[in-house]
Design a protein around this motif. Sequence first.
Motif, PDB file in Angstrom:
ATOM      1  N   UNK A  54      51.718  38.565   8.457  1.00 36.13           N
ATOM      2  CA  UNK A  54      50.768  37.700   9.144  1.00 36.13           C
ATOM      3  C   UNK A  54      49.422  38.397   9.204  1.00 36.13           C
ATOM      4  N   UNK A  55      48.385  37.646   8.923  1.00 34.75           N
ATOM      5  CA  UNK A  55      47.003  38.130   9.026  1.00 34.75           C
ATOM      6  C   UNK A  55      46.193  37.047   9.717  1.00 34.75           C
ATOM      7  N   UNK A  56      45.647  37.382  10.861  1.00 31.31           N
ATOM      8  CA  UNK A  56      44.772  36.456  11.591  1.00 31.31           C
ATOM      9  C   UNK A  56      45.439  35.105  11.831  1.00 31.31           C
ATOM     10  N   UNK A  57      46.732  35.148  12.161  1.00 30.91           N
ATOM     11  CA  UNK A  57      47.456  33.930  12.516  1.00 30.91           C
ATOM     12  C   UNK A  57      48.058  33.166  11.364  1.00 30.91           C
ATOM     13  N   UNK A  58      47.847  33.631  10.132  1.00 30.41           N
ATOM     14  CA  UNK A  58      48.389  32.951   8.964  1.00 30.41           C
ATOM     15  C   UNK A  58      49.536  33.779   8.369  1.00 30.41           C
ATOM     16  N   UNK A  59      50.662  33.126   8.158  1.00 30.29           N
ATOM     17  CA  UNK A  59      51.858  33.804   7.668  1.00 30.29           C
ATOM     18  C   UNK A  59      52.110  33.493   6.208  1.00 30.29           C
ATOM     19  N   UNK A  60      52.700  34.456   5.505  1.00 25.97           N
ATOM     20  CA  UNK A  60      53.207  34.204   4.153  1.00 25.97           C
ATOM     21  C   UNK A  60      54.567  34.842   4.025  1.00 25.97           C
ATOM     22  N   UNK A  61      55.409  34.252   3.183  1.00 26.58           N
ATOM     23  CA  UNK A  61      56.800  34.662   3.042  1.00 26.58           C
ATOM     24  C   UNK A  61      57.077  35.104   1.610  1.00 26.58           C
ATOM     25  N   UNK A  62      57.839  36.170   1.473  1.00 27.01           N
ATOM     26  CA  UNK A  62      58.097  36.795   0.182  1.00 27.01           C
ATOM     27  C   UNK A  62      59.594  37.112   0.128  1.00 27.01           C
ATOM     28  N   UNK A  63      60.312  36.345  -0.675  1.00 30.13           N
ATOM     29  CA  UNK A  63      61.767  36.376  -0.650  1.00 30.13           C
ATOM     30  C   UNK A  63      62.320  36.900  -1.961  1.00 30.13           C
ATOM     31  N   UNK A  64      63.297  37.797  -1.857  1.00 31.93           N
ATOM     32  CA  UNK A  64      63.785  38.528  -3.020  1.00 31.93           C
ATOM     33  C   UNK A  64      65.307  38.512  -3.054  1.00 31.93           C
ATOM     34  N   UNK A  65      65.866  38.294  -4.215  1.00 33.07           N
ATOM     35  CA  UNK A  65      67.275  38.542  -4.439  1.00 33.07           C
ATOM     36  C   UNK A  65      68.197  37.562  -3.755  1.00 33.07           C
ATOM     37  N   UNK A  66      69.374  38.046  -3.387  1.00 32.56           N
ATOM     38  CA  UNK A  66      70.488  37.187  -3.000  1.00 32.56           C
ATOM     39  C   UNK A  66      70.964  37.451  -1.583  1.00 32.56           C
ATOM     40  N   UNK A  72      75.972  33.733  -5.265  1.00 30.31           N
ATOM     41  CA  UNK A  72      74.685  33.676  -5.955  1.00 30.31           C
ATOM     42  C   UNK A  72      73.670  32.831  -5.175  1.00 30.31           C
ATOM     43  N   UNK A  73      73.655  33.032  -3.864  1.00 28.78           N
ATOM     44  CA  UNK A  73      72.789  32.271  -2.971  1.00 28.78           C
ATOM     45  C   UNK A  73      71.478  33.015  -2.759  1.00 28.78           C
ATOM     46  N   UNK A  74      70.336  32.457  -3.179  1.00 30.86           N
ATOM     47  CA  UNK A  74      69.076  33.186  -3.050  1.00 30.86           C
ATOM     48  C   UNK A  74      68.602  33.277  -1.603  1.00 30.86           C
ATOM     49  N   UNK A  75      67.905  34.351  -1.308  1.00 33.86           N
ATOM     50  CA  UNK A  75      67.277  34.535   0.003  1.00 33.86           C
ATOM     51  C   UNK A  75      66.073  33.605   0.110  1.00 33.86           C
ATOM     52  N   UNK A  76      65.874  33.042   1.302  1.00 39.31           N
ATOM     53  CA  UNK A  76      64.610  32.384   1.610  1.00 39.31           C
ATOM     54  C   UNK A  76      64.232  32.712   3.048  1.00 39.31           C
ATOM     55  N   UNK A  77      63.105  32.182   3.509  1.00 44.52           N
ATOM     56  CA  UNK A  77      62.629  32.556   4.845  1.00 44.52           C
ATOM     57  C   UNK A  77      63.478  31.973   5.965  1.00 44.52           C
ATOM     58  N   UNK A  78      64.463  31.134   5.614  1.00 45.08           N
ATOM     59  CA  UNK A  78      65.374  30.566   6.610  1.00 45.08           C
ATOM     60  C   UNK A  78      66.761  31.199   6.543  1.00 45.08           C
ATOM     61  N   UNK A  79      66.918  32.225   5.723  1.00 44.15           N
ATOM     62  CA  UNK A  79      68.174  32.971   5.665  1.00 44.15           C
ATOM     63  C   UNK A  79      68.334  33.791   6.945  1.00 44.15           C
TER      64      UNK A  79
END
Length: 399
Positions: A54-66, A72-79
């Motif tokens: 998060x920078x100045x109230x704005x978020x970004x998500x970076x998801x890697x692997x399983x 074979x279920x990929x990671x996401x920001x809701x994992x």
Amino acid sequence: MPKLLTISLVCACLLPLGDSRAAGALASPAAIVDAAILPLMAEHDVPGMAVAITVNGQASFHNYGLASRAAKLPVNEHTLFELGSISKTFTATLASYAQVLGKLSLNDHPGRFMPALKGRSIDRAALIHLATYTAGGLPLQFPDEVEPEGMSAYFQQWRPSAAPGTRREYSNPSLGLLGHVTALALKSSFTDAMQNRLFPQLGLRDSYIQVPDAQMDRYAWGYSKANAEIRVSPGVFAEQAYGVKSTAADMIRYVQAQIDPQHLNLNMQRAIAGTQLGYFKVGEMVQGLGWEQYPFPITLDRLLAGNSADMIFESNPAQRPAAAQMQALSTRPTLFNKTGSTAGFGSCVLYVPELKIGVVMLANKNVDITARITAAHAILIQLAQLAPQPARPTTPPRR
């Protein structure tokens, strides 16, 4: 490590920040995060990671692997990941919230809520000592023979090795007892107080002590050093000390609430402010409620020292900082830090409120703390270089 690492990158919609340096960084957030995370995953054979900044109230998500190699279920920001000891920051927030409501004071002693402990050695410690691991020598873990029904008996027979407030010894029983007493003060079970009171008031929609059946398909599998699938086992005060499961989306929202809680109700704002007070200086670190604090900027060596094995496993002298020391610290930005681990998961959170920057790292392997801190520090330092400089404080210091 598999030859092909499945990587998915999901970025929140980012608005211009008004600062050209920050806007330039946020146009390609993956560059900062990839440079720190991809080598860590390759070196430590990590199946999956969810990272949020998060920078100045704005978020970004970076998801890697399983999240699960078998499925074979990929990671996401809701994992859902196990947070390990980052759970302690929630327990501390609940205690701070109970104090705001007038249900307890951190100057109370546990015997006020557990009559069986009145007059015992543990009752010489106040709740603030339990919250800061300075009760006088509580161990890192309960002895193996202690069962949940024997918890009270354990504290009745416990004998200190130091006076309260003189030594810091990182301890699950210490923070766990704080959480247990807080739930008693709120006339609730601990799980109910967390899931139905604290999490909703913090705006956390995907954080749990007990993951509902309907959400189990989002609960990542952790992986042991031998790459066996594993999840956390029940234990005495597991819920209070290391029991929260959460997502990168919820955790960055939690970090943003630490940085700017104005959207929360006034009682919760006060509760968060209470967790950001500094109580004991231990080496380079100031111990608060759940969070560990450092003046920022900080070198990697100093941050690693504060997260070292000596700080986790050894007894260290603790001192209440003088008012002048805390005033001096308040003139610089403050870094708040907490790591967490279970047998199959490793996590790390760092944020600097004055710069409005923060990092959340969640992994489904118990990666070495040194590697976690090194990666998170590298990300945070680059974000700090892009953040607007904070104005000189015009209000009394947090501490």
